[in-house]
Scaffold this motif. Structure first.
Motif, PDB file in Angstrom:
ATOM      1  N   GLU A  33      15.554  38.670  27.081  1.00 29.14           N
ATOM      2  CA  GLU A  33      16.569  37.732  27.573  1.00 29.14           C
ATOM      3  C   GLU A  33      17.967  38.369  27.486  1.00 29.14           C
ATOM      4  O   GLU A  33      18.276  39.056  26.516  1.00 29.14           O
ATOM      5  CB  GLU A  33      16.530  36.457  26.720  1.00 29.14           C
ATOM      6  CG  GLU A  33      17.562  35.434  27.165  1.00 29.14           C
ATOM      7  CD  GLU A  33      17.471  34.114  26.405  1.00 29.14           C
ATOM      8  OE1 GLU A  33      16.545  33.920  25.589  1.00 29.14           O
ATOM      9  OE2 GLU A  33      18.359  33.269  26.647  1.00 29.14           O
ATOM     10  N   LYS A  61      22.314  31.949  26.974  1.00 29.63           N
ATOM     11  CA  LYS A  61      22.909  32.090  25.648  1.00 29.63           C
ATOM     12  C   LYS A  61      24.298  32.687  25.806  1.00 29.63           C
ATOM     13  O   LYS A  61      24.447  33.779  26.361  1.00 29.63           O
ATOM     14  CB  LYS A  61      22.059  33.007  24.761  1.00 29.63           C
ATOM     15  CG  LYS A  61      20.742  32.392  24.282  1.00 29.63           C
ATOM     16  CD  LYS A  61      19.978  33.375  23.398  1.00 29.63           C
ATOM     17  CE  LYS A  61      18.830  32.716  22.646  1.00 29.63           C
ATOM     18  NZ  LYS A  61      17.873  32.023  23.507  1.00 29.63           N
ATOM     19  N   SER A 191      18.463  40.184  17.890  1.00 30.66           N
ATOM     20  CA  SER A 191      19.421  40.740  18.848  1.00 30.66           C
ATOM     21  C   SER A 191      20.248  41.829  18.181  1.00 30.66           C
ATOM     22  O   SER A 191      20.813  41.613  17.104  1.00 30.66           O
ATOM     23  CB  SER A 191      20.341  39.618  19.347  1.00 30.66           C
ATOM     24  OG  SER A 191      21.351  40.142  20.196  1.00 30.66           O
ATOM     25  N   VAL A 208      16.976  39.475  22.598  1.00 33.51           N
ATOM     26  CA  VAL A 208      18.157  38.984  23.315  1.00 33.51           C
ATOM     27  C   VAL A 208      19.218  40.087  23.307  1.00 33.51           C
ATOM     28  O   VAL A 208      19.475  40.672  22.250  1.00 33.51           O
ATOM     29  CB  VAL A 208      18.762  37.737  22.606  1.00 33.51           C
ATOM     30  CG1 VAL A 208      20.006  37.248  23.344  1.00 33.51           C
ATOM     31  CG2 VAL A 208      17.726  36.619  22.482  1.00 33.51           C
TER      32      VAL A 208
END
Ligand code: PLP
Length: 350
Positions: A33, A61, A191, A208
């Motif tokens: 993502e 996000k 992330s 992410v």
């Protein structure tokens, strides 16, 4: 002799289609993502419009530096997108975090306790320090609370790379190894990569990514499309005789009879004073050098010999990009973009 034309502010044009293309290009580099970092008014491009376009393009996000930056995006995007706060949960922010449904990235045990006590059950993420020594829990602290935190279901566990714009730097692999060691086996999204980390390759991507500068057309994303252009209206054009001076401190002396255009905007608008000596503006395709010191609200430009003078001169555009200005000022594109002032008229295209 002065020939006066209309007053005006500088005009900043933001190409939202280019911003969307940059997000897609970065998204296509990973299988995970892709978020969007919209702190500092989306790097000077305007957080409301930028966030809306990035959300339409697929971002779910969003990351801001401080809770105060989140209001405009929540309003622009509605209740669904996740908004993460990189500075975590500061003591004055509890109401805003609750009201706007923000997700603080808790960076210390103090912040963690504050969040769990003030807003039990509310979403949160965790920020770990893997060597940058800026924000985040260190390995020892994290070890002590890791089981407790994981039981509360963090939305994201993240860290930040210090040298990602230098692919060969050994710090990248060290931070990657530290991050893996601190987070392996945890059932929560992870992330590590901002723009530079995305370019380092898939082992840095995790679940992410958090690109900022690449969305807005800056290095280290060399293939980024330029997003921001800046035109400064000419307020006045005057003839200056050989030997006369221009601007504060008389630093520029005409070597010949010259024409000087005074454009609106100056260092109060983010046109850093230090870039003056190396920087040119553009009269359409023709480069015209800055004459004398950059003032707070105006800049003298040597337009001698330009036959058809446009109404405005370009500082950022087809012929000069953010990185060129950064180089002239001895800084980075990030600082050029985030210095762009509030006085510009903003126009959105694409
Ligand atoms: C600013 C920031 C980003 C975005 O970095 P870029 O280099 O602009 O892509 C990502 N994560 C954190 C923690 C940041 O502070």
């Amino acid at each position: 002799m002065a020939n006066t034309s209309l007053m005006g502010t500088g005009s900043l044009t933001i190409d939202l289609a280019a911003m969307a293309d940059n997000w897609r290009a970065l998204d296509n580099m990973s299988a995970c993502e892709t978020g969007a970092v919209v702190k500092a008014d989306s790097y000077g491009t305007g957080i409301g419009r930028a966030a809306r376009r990035l959300a339409q393009t697929g971002a779910r996000k969003f990351f801001v530096a401080v809770a105060q930056e989140a209001g405009d995006i929540r309003q622009a995007l509605g209740p669904d997108p996740e908004i993460y706060i990189l500075s975590g949960h500061m003591s004055g922010d509890t109401d805003m975090i609750a009201d706007l449904n923000l997700i603080p990235l808790l960076s210390s045990i103090d912040q963690m306790l504050r969040h769990f006590e003030a807003l039990p059950g509310a979403p949160f993420g965790i920020q770990l320090d893997t060597g940058m020594n800026r924000l985040g829990m260190e390995a020892g602290e994290w070890e002590a609370v890791r089981a407790l935190v994981v039981a509360q279901g963090p939305r994201l566990i993240m860290s930040h790379l210090a040298c990602a714009d230098e692919p060969e730097h050994p710090m990248n692999a060290q931070q990657l190894a530290a991050f893996v060691q601190m987070t392996d086996g945890i059932d929560a999204p992870r992330s590590l990569a901002a723009t530079g980390g995305i370019l380092l390759g898939p082992e840095y991507h995790f679940d992410v990514t958090r690109p900022g500068i690449g969305l807005y057309g800056g290095l280290p994303f060399v293939d980024a499309k330029p997003v921001v252009s800046l035109a400064l209206p000419i307020i006045q054009v005057r003839d200056v005789l050989e030997g006369e001076s221009v601007g504060y401190g008389n630093t520029w002396i005409a070597q010949r009879d010259s024409q000087i255009a005074t454009v609106s905007s100056g260092y109060a608008d983010g046109i850093l004073r230090v870039m003056g000596p190396k920087t040119k503006l553009y009269a359409n395709a023709r480069p015209v050098p800055i004459a004398g010191r950059i003032s707070m609200d105006s800049i003298g430009v040597d337009v001698t010999g330009v036959s058809e003078l446009p109404n405005a001169l370009d500082l950022l555009g087809r012929y000069q990009d953010v990185e060129a200005l950064a180089q002239n000022a001895g800084t980075i594109g990030y600082e050029i973009l985030t210095s762009l002032g509030a006085r510009y008229t903003r126009r959105y295209t694409g």
